[in-house]
Each structure stands twice: as structure tokens, then as C-alpha cells.
Design an enzyme around this catalytic site. Structure first.
Site, PDB file in Angstrom:
ATOM      1  N   HIS A 124       6.671   1.358  -0.899  1.00 35.81           N
ATOM      2  CA  HIS A 124       6.926   1.933  -2.063  1.00 35.81           C
ATOM      3  C   HIS A 124       8.428   1.377  -2.572  1.00 35.81           C
ATOM      4  CE1 HIS A 124       9.658   5.001  -0.066  1.00 35.81           C
ATOM      5  NE2 HIS A 124       8.913   4.746   0.827  1.00 35.81           N
ATOM      6  N   ASP A 125       8.350   1.301  -3.832  1.00 38.50           N
ATOM      7  CA  ASP A 125       9.619   0.995  -4.710  1.00 38.50           C
ATOM      8  C   ASP A 125      10.271  -0.373  -4.291  1.00 38.50           C
ATOM      9  OD1 ASP A 125       9.989   3.542  -6.067  1.00 38.50           O
ATOM     10  OD2 ASP A 125       9.926   4.196  -4.005  1.00 38.50           O
ATOM     11  N   GLY A 142      10.601   0.899   2.437  1.00 35.89           N
ATOM     12  CA  GLY A 142      10.720   1.267   1.213  1.00 35.89           C
ATOM     13  C   GLY A 142      12.145   1.056   0.542  1.00 35.89           C
TER      14      GLY A 142
END
Length: 262
Positions: A124-125, A142
Site C-alpha cells: 500500500h501507498d 508500504g
């Protein structure tokens, strides 16, 4: 669904999905309702594309990839976040690309012309640039940022929030626990360690000998001379007057929040 798409009878396309001209969807693939797929993209057999996810033109997902799934973050509570993928990427078998989080940037982003080989995981991200190669089993935690033309060798990985600058080369099995400056090679040891500049990669991309020599001089200042970081930065600032590449290295160093891998 747009005219010209080619959908295998066993594939499942949920209502609301938007498929461009010439999109192909293979056997037993699943395309979620909040997915947009650009013209000419191929979704291979057994792929799952969840949303919200936006995919550009002419990508090729070979098969068994899990794209746009929820972030592997215990703080995630079903908020609306995205995965955005650019154009002409090749995504091989069993790759996993997760959406962002509201505590991060809200979006995971993959640029253009990247090769993501088997079992790559991008969490994520993460923000991935263009023309990168992620070899088999590359893993990004992440919030990792990857510049353009980065090569991640097999079984390499990056700790959360790390940045890897443009044209860097991460060696096989190297685990990156800090920021990696542009043009730098990292070799495997306990946490990865700089081992010179990516000279061969730079030559292949058209860097002339003068540019490479300036980058090598900056590398020695930063990593070999044994200078405290502040003093090394002062010398880099002087060298940057005659080299945009050294200026890019210096800008990278001064803009970071994590420790420099050094």
C-alpha cells in the site's frame, strides 16, 4: 464494456467495470465493479482485479495476478482508496499490487513501461516510477518510493517508507533499510550496503563518460571518504555546480526523512 473487447466465457466482469477498446480478459479472471481498464490491455487467466483500480493502455497481466486488493494494514477499515497503473507495464505470474491507505497517500501508483516479474509484491501507498525492472520475488513494504530506471534483483526488498533513487541497482537478496541515493548499487549483507555506482546501467542509457565520472566522484565523497554526512553534503554542493546529476543526488539526500543507507 466497449466494442472490440475479447472476454473469455468463464471470466466474470462485474457490473460497473469499464473496459476500453481491444481489452482481452482470459479464462476465470475476475474484474471488479470499480475497475477501469485502458485500451489494448490484456488480463490473463485467473487474474483478479479489484477496485477502485485504474489501469492505463497496453498493459499485459500474464496470469494469476492479484491486482488492487485491500492493503495489508491492520489500520485499514474499508476506506475508499485506489491503485493507479500507467501504460505498457508487464506484470507476470502471482504478482500482488495493493491499494493505498487513508493514513498514507490514499493511492498506490505504478508508472509506465515497468516489468514486474513473478511473485513481486508492491504494498500500500508505494509510488513506483517508469522503466523499472522488479525481478522475481521483489518485495516492497508500504509507502516505499521508487525512482525511474531502478532495477530490483531477485529476492530483494525495501523496508517501509524507504526511497530508492533513479537509476539505482539493488543486488540479489539485498534488503534495503534506508534511503538509496540515485545511481547507486546496493549489495546484499545484513541490511544492504552501497557498493559503487550503476556504471553499466548508466552507459546503456546514454550517459557519457564525463557524467559518469561526476557521479562516481560524488559517490566517493558520500560513501568512501569517511566524511560526516553534513561535511559530505557541503562537498556535494560544490560538485553540483558543474553536474545536474550530482545536484539530483544532493536534492534526494536533503529531501529525505529516513536515514540514508550509508
Amino acid at each position: 464494456m466497449t466494442t472490440g473487447t475479447l472476454i473469455h466465457p468463464s471470466a466474470v466482469i462485474e457490473p460497473g467495470a469499464k473496459l476500453g477498446v481491444g481489452v482481452q480478459v482470459g479464462a476465470f479472471a475476475l474484474i471488479g465493479s470499480e475497475v477501469e481498464i485502458g485500451d489494448g490491455t490484456i488480463i490473463g487467466p485467473h487474474c483478479t482485479v479489484s477496485g477502485p483500480t485504474r489501469i492505463g493502455r497496453d498493459n499485459h497481466f500474464v496470469g494469476h495476478a492479484a491486482i488492487g486488493g485491500p492493503p495489508q494494514d491492520k489500520k485499514f477499515n474499508g476506506e475508499r482508496t485506489e491503485l493507479v497503473i500507467g501504460e505498457r507495464n508487464v506484470v507476470r505470474e502471482f504478482v500482488t499490487l495493493n491499494r493505498g491507505t487513508v493514513t498514507g497517500q490514499g493511492v498506490t501508483r505504478i508508472g509506465d513501461d515497468n516489468w514486474l516479474l513473478a511473485y513481486t509484491h508492491i504494498a500500500h501507498d508505494c509510488q513506483v516510477g517508469n522503466h523499472c525492472v522488479f525481478s522475481n520475488n521483489t518485495t516492497l513494504a508500504g509507502h516505499v518510493t521508487i525512482g525511474d530506471w531502478v532495477i530490483m534483483s531477485g529476492f530483494s526488498g525495501a523496508h517501509q517508507f524507504c526511497r530508492i533513487g533513479a537509476h539505482a541497482f539493488i543486488g540479489m537478496g539485498a534488503l534495503v533499510g534506508g534511503d538509496v541515493t540515485p545511481f547507486t548499487m546496493v549489495a546484499a549483507d545484513e541490511h544492504g550496503r552501497p557498493r559503487g555506482i550503476n556504471s553499466e546501467g548508466l552507459r546503456r542509457r546514454g550517459f557519457d563518460p564525463e557524467r559518469i565520472a561526476a557521479i562516481k566522484r560524488a559517490y566517493r565523497t558520500l560513501y568512501v571518504a569517511g566524511l560526516p554526512l553534513a561535511q559530505a553534503q557541503q562537498q556535494l554542493a560544490e560538485q553540483a555546480r558543474d553536474s545536474e546529476d550530482v545536484k539530483a543526488m544532493l536534492d534526494f539526500i536533503t529531501s529525505g526523512e529516513r536515514r540514508l543507507l550509508r
